[in-house]
Scaffold this motif. Structure first.
Motif, PDB file in Angstrom:
ATOM      1  N   LEU A 210      -3.842  34.939  15.057  1.00  0.00           N
ATOM      2  CA  LEU A 210      -2.963  36.453  15.819  1.00  0.00           C
ATOM      3  C   LEU A 210      -4.410  37.799  15.895  1.00  0.00           C
ATOM      4  O   LEU A 210      -5.131  37.977  14.433  1.00  0.00           O
ATOM      5  CB  LEU A 210      -2.441  36.928  14.755  1.00  0.00           C
ATOM      6  N   THR A 211      -4.972  38.354  16.811  1.00  0.00           N
ATOM      7  CA  THR A 211      -6.440  38.920  16.505  1.00  0.00           C
ATOM      8  C   THR A 211      -6.002  40.518  17.498  1.00  0.00           C
ATOM      9  O   THR A 211      -4.608  39.870  18.530  1.00  0.00           O
ATOM     10  CB  THR A 211      -7.767  38.783  17.101  1.00  0.00           C
ATOM     11  N   SER A 212      -6.640  41.220  17.704  1.00  0.00           N
ATOM     12  CA  SER A 212      -6.134  42.381  18.818  1.00  0.00           C
ATOM     13  C   SER A 212      -6.982  42.052  19.892  1.00  0.00           C
ATOM     14  O   SER A 212      -8.568  42.003  19.935  1.00  0.00           O
ATOM     15  CB  SER A 212      -6.779  43.739  17.922  1.00  0.00           C
ATOM     16  N   LYS A 213      -6.082  41.888  20.497  1.00  0.00           N
ATOM     17  CA  LYS A 213      -6.603  41.577  22.387  1.00  0.00           C
ATOM     18  C   LYS A 213      -7.209  42.348  22.885  1.00  0.00           C
ATOM     19  O   LYS A 213      -8.574  42.302  23.591  1.00  0.00           O
ATOM     20  CB  LYS A 213      -5.351  40.938  23.276  1.00  0.00           C
ATOM     21  N   PRO A 214      -7.521  44.241  22.567  1.00  0.00           N
ATOM     22  CA  PRO A 214      -7.967  44.755  23.690  1.00  0.00           C
ATOM     23  C   PRO A 214      -9.487  45.127  22.620  1.00  0.00           C
ATOM     24  O   PRO A 214     -10.690  45.023  23.451  1.00  0.00           O
ATOM     25  CB  PRO A 214      -7.661  46.041  23.305  1.00  0.00           C
ATOM     26  N   PHE A 215      -9.091  44.332  21.678  1.00  0.00           N
ATOM     27  CA  PHE A 215     -10.412  44.532  20.704  1.00  0.00           C
ATOM     28  C   PHE A 215     -11.319  43.281  20.352  1.00  0.00           C
ATOM     29  O   PHE A 215     -12.630  43.332  20.493  1.00  0.00           O
ATOM     30  CB  PHE A 215     -10.627  44.906  19.469  1.00  0.00           C
ATOM     31  N   ALA A 216     -10.844  42.556  21.067  1.00  0.00           N
ATOM     32  CA  ALA A 216     -11.349  41.101  21.081  1.00  0.00           C
ATOM     33  C   ALA A 216     -13.187  40.825  21.792  1.00  0.00           C
ATOM     34  O   ALA A 216     -13.531  41.124  22.871  1.00  0.00           O
ATOM     35  CB  ALA A 216     -10.955  40.180  22.148  1.00  0.00           C
ATOM     36  N   PHE A 217     -13.906  40.401  21.259  1.00  0.00           N
ATOM     37  CA  PHE A 217     -14.965  40.048  21.404  1.00  0.00           C
ATOM     38  C   PHE A 217     -15.848  41.767  21.887  1.00  0.00           C
ATOM     39  O   PHE A 217     -16.959  41.332  22.895  1.00  0.00           O
ATOM     40  CB  PHE A 217     -15.108  39.291  22.991  1.00  0.00           C
ATOM     41  N   THR A 218     -15.671  42.715  20.585  1.00  0.00           N
ATOM     42  CA  THR A 218     -16.302  43.712  21.378  1.00  0.00           C
ATOM     43  C   THR A 218     -17.240  44.342  20.085  1.00  0.00           C
ATOM     44  O   THR A 218     -18.140  44.734  20.650  1.00  0.00           O
ATOM     45  CB  THR A 218     -15.215  44.545  21.279  1.00  0.00           C
ATOM     46  N   ALA A 219     -17.439  43.793  19.388  1.00  0.00           N
ATOM     47  CA  ALA A 219     -17.811  44.489  18.012  1.00  0.00           C
ATOM     48  C   ALA A 219     -17.658  43.148  17.087  1.00  0.00           C
ATOM     49  O   ALA A 219     -16.371  43.010  17.064  1.00  0.00           O
ATOM     50  CB  ALA A 219     -17.927  45.950  17.482  1.00  0.00           C
ATOM     51  N   ARG A 220     -18.677  42.830  15.665  1.00  0.00           N
ATOM     52  CA  ARG A 220     -18.487  43.112  14.552  1.00  0.00           C
ATOM     53  C   ARG A 220     -17.931  44.163  13.645  1.00  0.00           C
ATOM     54  O   ARG A 220     -18.574  44.904  13.324  1.00  0.00           O
ATOM     55  CB  ARG A 220     -19.795  41.831  13.817  1.00  0.00           C
ATOM     56  N   PRO A 221     -17.233  43.154  12.722  1.00  0.00           N
ATOM     57  CA  PRO A 221     -16.684  44.745  11.670  1.00  0.00           C
ATOM     58  C   PRO A 221     -18.105  45.228  10.765  1.00  0.00           C
ATOM     59  O   PRO A 221     -17.923  46.834  10.558  1.00  0.00           O
ATOM     60  CB  PRO A 221     -16.490  43.877  10.288  1.00  0.00           C
ATOM     61  N   TRP A 222     -19.455  44.566  10.300  1.00  0.00           N
ATOM     62  CA  TRP A 222     -20.409  45.715   9.956  1.00  0.00           C
ATOM     63  C   TRP A 222     -21.008  45.979  10.813  1.00  0.00           C
ATOM     64  O   TRP A 222     -21.950  46.704  10.628  1.00  0.00           O
ATOM     65  CB  TRP A 222     -21.256  44.272   9.024  1.00  0.00           C
ATOM     66  N   GLU A 223     -20.870  45.814  11.843  1.00  0.00           N
ATOM     67  CA  GLU A 223     -21.600  46.356  12.893  1.00  0.00           C
ATOM     68  C   GLU A 223     -20.943  48.333  12.884  1.00  0.00           C
ATOM     69  O   GLU A 223     -21.254  49.271  13.547  1.00  0.00           O
ATOM     70  CB  GLU A 223     -21.348  46.585  14.395  1.00  0.00           C
TER      71      GLU A 223
END
Length: 693
Positions: A210-223
């Protein structure tokens, strides 16, 4: 308290602790997937295995075993448990190997990568190989709405999401069906979830199922740059973390604050961030020939100076919006005072509030955490589920413990907990006040009764009488004592309590918001967009704000301001807690912080304000209102103020109460600029229509 030994270290812990909590108290690290401190114990992932001395010759699940369940030695030795023996190490490796049988090897494309419990614990407690060569099973992804993305191949059946929706959110929208290899988490009917707290399952999920749909494939946490700040989507002031990349807000997540939001936030707080990018005001505008055209700051200020010079202070007004910080409201108030105007108001919804009646008349006196001590609730013209979703979860938490009565006067609905519907409006409130309604006896029988007054009940001519009658009920039923103050006003606007603390209401002979909108020659709108602009007859209108919403459309001059993530500001939440936000990014284009705009404008108008920096402004603010300097503290209201308010009871006109929030997802300019919130709003409206049919 109970004493025991953990890895040879003697500790004393409360006797209701689980062995897992006891181990952590001793400093031992115990891995877990299904266990969560705020949810019931499931005991189904088996990752938290430990060894109990003198127990059966097999590892025990520490999350499902309490410290009361372990026995000491025959000669009075303390119970002893171990977290790092060869048995425990082998058991955990076996459990991790089992969990990874069907887990896909898609970490490089998984949004949970970098903050995944499964990754971390496989590295720390797993082994470097597997004995399983069979094909992995596949599970079809589910549609559960526009907010939460599902990749159910990754699910390890910890059931955290199921327990959260059932226990905290209060609606059984997720569940586990099937057995063995066919087990899967689903919404049964595969429809969108309806809870206003559903986004919290993204944080709870220990893997990438279960992940955030609007945030999907936009960034990595360390960025991402991470900024700790506070939320302003409602009046709770929830603790949040804003993650940015460059100038762009990429996501918003909760922080733990036990006194306010525990570790939950509403979906509006979490997913509104795409509204920070769209409909932005990034340059000044001046209306020419009926059209708003881009202008320079100098041209915009000159147009305002010209309009102000043609009128007097009595015909100049200012209205503060719901998202304004204390600093800019203070600066605007000082400017209005310098111009000789007493026409200031922060109550754009028309709800009654009067600072002269004392702070206790407009704050949530028992505090948010105090909800857990209450044993009877009377909701007056409020639907906390939409007005403050996280606070509503706190009421549900108290309701689940039992021994509590909840009565409602106003618009009935699904609150996520059982309640007794008493009536629609003022006549029912009067019946409770005079004791003719049976619920009055339940309030009197309670040790800590709480009366929650919503903004919907305080609108219109009845407002002062409703507030006074609610105060009388509180006084009569023993809700206001030396130990307990159960009189609670639930605000819906983040700026309201701070503005009332400043006294940003009409002075003697001044006009309120509705009158200003109909009669002023010059009107300043500080992010005020919730007014009925169809009734606008005011002359020259200046809008200071961040988004091109209703207020900007009605303006003659637009001065672009900063959104809440783009400035450091002070807000006071509904319980009177002073909180300060931290700037996470910068406003776009020529937009500036609102207090700086007002300070620059004051210079052009010949009424230069005595501060040139935010620090100097705050020094002036703290000198005149010292309690704003006490961050994360609450200046309490007094019982005497409620007693005085109770004596103001007048005749109640017969009217029905309705919640102040009509659409949970579209309550402010930022939310209305969000495509995600618009989709949620449309789904909610459709669900309501289907339910009504």
């Amino acid at each position: 308290m109970a004493k025991l030994k953990v890895d040879g270290k003697e500790i004393e812990v409360p006797d209701h602790f689980t062995l897992l909590q006891a181990c952590e108290e001793a400093g031992a690290e115990v891995p877990r997937f299904c266990f969560h401190e705020r949810l019931s114990v499931a005991g189904n992932c088996r990752m938290c295995l430990i060894e109990v001395k003198g127990g059966p010759p097999k590892p025990a699940a520490s999350c499902a075993m309490g410290v009361r369940d372990v026995r000491g030695g025959p000669n009075g030795e303390l119970p002893e448990i171990f977290t790092n023996t060869p048995m425990v190490k082998k058991a955990r490796e076996g459990v991790m190997e089992f969990l990874l049988i069907n887990h896909p090897l898609d970490c490089p494309i998984c949004d949970q990568g970098g903050e995944c419990d499964l990754q971390d614990q496989a590295m720390a407690f797993g082994m470097d190989g597997t004995r399983y060569n069979e094909n992995k099973r596949a599970v079809e992804d589910k549609y559960i709405g526009p907010l939460v993305k599902t990749v159910m191949n990754r699910c390890i059946h910890c059931t955290r999401c199921v327990r959260f929706t059932t226990e905290v959110a209060g609606i059984s929208e997720l569940g586990l069906i099937g057995r063995g290899e066919d087990a899967e988490i689903t919404t049964y009917l595969e429809q969108a979830m309806t809870s206003e707290l559903q986004g919290n399952v993204v944080d709870l999920c220990p893997v990438g199922a279960l992940t955030s749909k609007p945030f999907a494939f936009t960034a990595r946490p360390w960025e991402l740059n991470k900024t700790e700040t506070i939320d302003v989507m409602d009046a709770l002031g929830s603790a949040i973390r804003v993650d940015t990349r460059g100038r762009e807000v990429m996501r918003i997540m909760p922080r733990v604050n036990e006194e306010v939001n525990e570790e939950w936030i509403s979906d509006k707080s979490r997913f509104v961030w795409d509204g920070l990018r769209t409909q932005r005001l990034d340059k000044p505008y001046v209306r020419k020939d009926g059209r708003l055209v881009p202008a320079t700051w100098g041209e915009a200020f000159a147009a305002i100076k010209d309009a102000v010079s043609k009128t007097s202070g009595s015909k100049i007004g200012a209205i503060a919006g719901d998202l304004a910080s204390v600093e800019e409201i203070y600066a605007l108030g000082e400017l209005m005072s310098a111009l000789g105007s007493k026409n200031v108001d922060a109550r754009q919804d028309g709800a009654f509030a009067d600072p002269s009646l004392g702070r206790a008349s407009y704050i949530f006196n028992p505090t948010i955490a105090g909800i857990e001590k209450a044993d009877a609730f009377l909701l007056v013209g409020s639907n906390p589920r939409f007005e403050a979703a996280v606070l509503n979860a706190r009421i549900r938490k108290r309701w689940r413990q039992g021994g509590v009565a909840v009565g409602l006067i106003g618009q009935d609905g699904e609150f996520r907990y059982g309640h007794e519907y008493l009536g629609a409006g003022a006549d029912t409130l009067a019946a409770v006040a005079d004791g003719s309604n049976a619920f009055a006896e339940k309030l009197k029988a309670a040790k800590n009764p709480m009366i929650i007054v919503g903004q919907g009940a305080l609108k219109g001519a009845n407002g002062v009488a409703v507030l006074a009658t609610a105060a009388k009920i509180a006084a009569d039923c023993g809700a206001v004592t030396e130990e307990w103050n159960g009189f609670a006003v639930l605000q819906t606007a983040a700026s309201r309590v701070g503005a009332l603390d400043l006294g940003f209401v009409p002075g003697e002979g001044g006009s309120d918001a509705a009158t200003q909108l109909a009669s002023m020659d010059v009107l300043f709108l500080l992010g005020a967009d919730e007014l009925d602009f169809s009734a606008k007859k005011a002359g020259f209108t200046v809008y200071i704000g961040s988004h091109g919403d209703a207020g900007a459309s009605a303006a003659d001059v637009i001065l672009p301001g900063a959104a809440y993530t783009e400035k450091s500001g002070t807000w006071v939440n509904t319980e009177g807690r002073v909180q300060m936000s931290t700037r996470a990014g910068f406003a776009p284009g020529d937009a500036r912080e609102d207090w700086a705009i007002i300070r620059a404008l004051s210079d052009v108008l010949g009424k230069k304000l005595p501060f040139d920096s935010l620090g100097a402004l705050r020094a002036k603010l703290y000198a005149s209102h010292p309690h704003f300097a006490e961050l994360d503290a609450i200046k309490p209201g007094s019982a005497a103020e409620i007693a005085a308010l109770a004596k103001k009871t007048g005749a109640l006109e017969k009217s029905a109460f309705a919640s102040a929030v009509k659409d949970f997802y579209l309550t402010n300019p930022i939310a209305r600029a969000s495509a995600v919130m618009a989709e949620c709003s449309a789904l909610a409206a459709n669900n309501f229509k289907v339910a009504a049919e």
